[in-house]
Design a protein around this motif. Structure first.
Motif, PDB file in Angstrom:
ATOM      1  N   GLY A   1      54.872 113.165   1.951  1.00  4.92           N
ATOM      2  CA  GLY A   1      55.649 112.173   2.670  1.00  4.92           C
ATOM      3  C   GLY A   1      55.863 110.939   1.812  1.00  4.92           C
ATOM      4  N   VAL A   2      57.076 110.401   1.825  1.00  4.00           N
ATOM      5  CA  VAL A   2      57.372 109.249   0.977  1.00  4.00           C
ATOM      6  C   VAL A   2      56.690 107.999   1.522  1.00  4.00           C
ATOM      7  N   GLY A   3      56.878 107.687   2.794  1.00  2.00           N
ATOM      8  CA  GLY A   3      56.237 106.530   3.393  1.00  2.00           C
ATOM      9  C   GLY A   3      56.452 105.259   2.599  1.00  2.00           C
ATOM     10  N   SER A   4      55.375 104.581   2.280  1.00  2.00           N
ATOM     11  CA  SER A   4      55.467 103.327   1.524  1.00  2.00           C
ATOM     12  C   SER A   4      55.788 103.556   0.056  1.00  2.00           C
ATOM     13  N   GLY A   5      55.710 104.806  -0.401  1.00  2.00           N
ATOM     14  CA  GLY A   5      56.026 105.132  -1.791  1.00  2.00           C
ATOM     15  C   GLY A   5      54.837 105.168  -2.718  1.00  2.00           C
ATOM     16  N   ALA A   6      53.678 104.682  -2.273  1.00  2.00           N
ATOM     17  CA  ALA A   6      52.542 104.546  -3.185  1.00  2.00           C
ATOM     18  C   ALA A   6      51.898 105.879  -3.548  1.00  2.00           C
ATOM     19  N   SER A   7      51.654 106.750  -2.580  1.00  2.00           N
ATOM     20  CA  SER A   7      50.875 107.958  -2.859  1.00  2.00           C
ATOM     21  C   SER A   7      51.635 108.938  -3.736  1.00  2.00           C
ATOM     22  N   THR A   8      52.813 109.372  -3.294  1.00  2.00           N
ATOM     23  CA  THR A   8      53.565 110.334  -4.093  1.00  2.00           C
ATOM     24  C   THR A   8      54.055 109.701  -5.400  1.00  2.00           C
ATOM     25  N   GLY A   9      54.503 108.461  -5.319  1.00  2.00           N
ATOM     26  CA  GLY A   9      54.983 107.782  -6.516  1.00  2.00           C
ATOM     27  C   GLY A   9      53.900 107.628  -7.560  1.00  2.00           C
ATOM     28  N   ALA A  10      52.707 107.222  -7.128  1.00  2.00           N
ATOM     29  CA  ALA A  10      51.609 107.029  -8.075  1.00  2.00           C
ATOM     30  C   ALA A  10      51.163 108.350  -8.677  1.00  2.00           C
ATOM     31  N   LEU A  11      51.017 109.384  -7.851  1.00  2.00           N
ATOM     32  CA  LEU A  11      50.580 110.674  -8.379  1.00  2.00           C
ATOM     33  C   LEU A  11      51.562 111.184  -9.435  1.00  2.00           C
ATOM     34  N   ALA A  12      52.857 111.083  -9.134  1.00  2.00           N
ATOM     35  CA  ALA A  12      53.842 111.540 -10.113  1.00  2.00           C
ATOM     36  C   ALA A  12      53.784 110.712 -11.390  1.00  2.00           C
ATOM     37  N   ARG A  13      53.685 109.415 -11.254  1.00  2.00           N
ATOM     38  CA  ARG A  13      53.665 108.541 -12.429  1.00  2.00           C
ATOM     39  C   ARG A  13      52.476 108.857 -13.331  1.00  2.00           C
ATOM     40  N   TYR A  14      51.288 108.993 -12.729  1.00  2.00           N
ATOM     41  CA  TYR A  14      50.097 109.237 -13.538  1.00  2.00           C
ATOM     42  C   TYR A  14      50.084 110.664 -14.099  1.00  2.00           C
ATOM     43  N   LEU A  15      50.528 111.657 -13.317  1.00  2.00           N
ATOM     44  CA  LEU A  15      50.559 113.031 -13.808  1.00  2.00           C
ATOM     45  C   LEU A  15      51.567 113.184 -14.946  1.00  2.00           C
ATOM     46  N   ARG A  16      52.667 112.443 -14.873  1.00  2.00           N
ATOM     47  CA  ARG A  16      53.699 112.553 -15.905  1.00  2.00           C
ATOM     48  C   ARG A  16      53.297 111.873 -17.212  1.00  2.00           C
ATOM     49  N   GLU A  17      52.234 111.078 -17.183  1.00  2.00           N
ATOM     50  CA  GLU A  17      51.734 110.515 -18.439  1.00  2.00           C
ATOM     51  C   GLU A  17      51.256 111.625 -19.367  1.00  2.00           C
ATOM     52  N   ARG A  18      50.771 112.717 -18.792  1.00  2.00           N
ATOM     53  CA  ARG A  18      50.306 113.840 -19.610  1.00  2.00           C
ATOM     54  C   ARG A  18      51.292 114.997 -19.602  1.00  2.00           C
ATOM     55  N   SER A  19      52.196 115.040 -18.602  1.00  2.00           N
ATOM     56  CA  SER A  19      53.154 116.130 -18.515  1.00  2.00           C
ATOM     57  C   SER A  19      54.423 115.636 -17.826  1.00  2.00           C
ATOM     58  N   PRO A  20      55.414 115.175 -18.585  1.00  2.00           N
ATOM     59  CA  PRO A  20      56.618 114.578 -18.003  1.00  2.00           C
ATOM     60  C   PRO A  20      57.408 115.515 -17.092  1.00  2.00           C
ATOM     61  N   GLY A  21      57.157 116.821 -17.194  1.00  2.00           N
ATOM     62  CA  GLY A  21      57.917 117.780 -16.404  1.00  2.00           C
ATOM     63  C   GLY A  21      57.422 117.988 -14.990  1.00  2.00           C
ATOM     64  N   VAL A  22      56.343 117.313 -14.586  1.00  2.00           N
ATOM     65  CA  VAL A  22      55.854 117.447 -13.210  1.00  2.00           C
ATOM     66  C   VAL A  22      56.963 117.045 -12.241  1.00  2.00           C
TER      67      VAL A  22
END
Length: 337
Positions: free
Chosen positions: A165-186
């Motif tokens: 769920g997008v909601g405030s944007g923090a949970s999904t946005g943060a997970l994607a941002r941090y995961l993409r630091e090691r794998s931009p294709g997430v």
């Protein structure tokens, strides 16, 4: 050993439900962001122990902030939605949090607007209060770094899709941002209710959905639209079917937004065999016992449901629509001014 219950409550479980389908299950997800945010504010000297932290909430964040304030010796003031139930009101009272709850309203968009206006009034009356701005301050991203690191270790990031769920944007946005630091294709797939301005579905009404949890009637600065590859809009009946199937098939008792995310995650997994799709279960199903789970006999089979594929938000339609967002910028109605 944990030093406070908030640390245990905020730690998620990773559960492999099926081939290529993983559930990131929280008891109360926003405890992760609230704890990290309050700790950061204290460490940087923005607030001191004993100060009052203020914010608006439809439920989950109120409990999370109350726990964080209890953990770090802060005062807590919540302007709560009309949807805050008796159980949560009682917990907040015992934890020492002050709750101002909006009166009954048939219009949850109006409820959200009134809460924001009340926050501004309180700040004028108490300029020493610190407004946590869960919808607008990316300090709420911080707590998800450790979660992303664990996801990366245990699931890998090759061919990984995150759904939530997008909601405030923090949970999904943060997970994607941090995961993409090691794998931009997430890949990141956001789930929205119809009627939310965040991805321009405000012209499609779903009278049964509670918009305040995963959508919004006002623009949120914490939603980074350019992080999202795909958006699913899910109506109440379809989300109910997802919640019921998740409990019946996998014994995971979780809330309505999780049912919507599970539905979207199954669809994405079936379209891309060989990868891993991880969906977020933000909270347990207890507060939905009557409104969702008691209606389990009404739930259609998830196998009989499929999204309508659209290329423009003008074509959105209940009960379920899907669109490739392609990391596009925010639409005009969702841009924070």
């Amino acid at each position: 050993m944990d030093e406070h219950i908030a640390e245990a409550v905020g730690r998620p479980d990773l559960i492999r439900l099926d081939d290529g389908l993983v559930c990131l299950r929280f008891e109360t997800m926003k405890v992760v962001s609230a704890l990290a945010a309050v700790r950061h504010l204290l460490e940087t000297g923005v607030v001191r122990r004993g100060d009052t932290l203020l914010d608006s909430s439809s439920g989950i964040y109120a409990y999370a902030l109350a726990l964080a304030c209890h953990r770090y010796g802060m005062r807590c003031h919540i302007v709560g939605s009309t949807t805050v139930d008796h159980v949560l009101r009682t917990q907040l009272a015992v934890l020492g949090a002050h709750l101002e709850q909006m009166g009954p309203s048939d219009d949850l968009k109006l409820d959200q607007k009134r809460r924001v206006e009340r926050i501004q009034e309180i700040l004028r009356e108490h300029p020493d209060y610190h407004w946590m701005r869960q919808y607008h301050d990316d300090i709420h991203y911080l707590g998800y770094r450790a979660v992303a690191e664990r996801v990366g270790r245990e699931t890998g990031t090759d061919s990984l899709t995150v759904v939530g769920g997008v909601g405030s944007g923090a949970s999904t946005g943060a997970l994607a941002r941090y995961l993409r630091e090691r794998s931009p294709g997430v890949r990141l797939v956001g789930v929205q209710p119809f009627g939310s301005v965040t991805f321009s579905s405000e012209h499609v009404a779903d009278p049964e959905i509670i918009i305040a949890g995963i959508g919004s009637s006002i623009p949120f600065a914490n939603v980074t639209h350019t992080l999202y590859d795909t958006i699913h809009w899910v109506a109440f009946d379809a989300a109910l079917a997802g919640s019921i199937d998740l409990l019946r098939r996998h014994a995971v008792f979780a809330g309505l937004s999780t049912g919507a995310g599970y539905l979207a995650a199954r669809w994405e997994r079936d379209r891309a065999p060989g990868g891993t799709v991880l969906f977020i279960a933000a909270d347990t199903g207890h507060r939905y016992a009557d409104s969702v789970f008691a209606r389990h006999r009404e739930a259609p089979r998830v196998e009989d449901l499929a999204p309508r594929t659209v290329t423009t938000v003008d074509d959105l339609a209940l009960p379920w629509s899907r669109m490739d967002w392609n990391r596009s910028p925010a639409p005009a109605t969702a841009a924070v001014r």
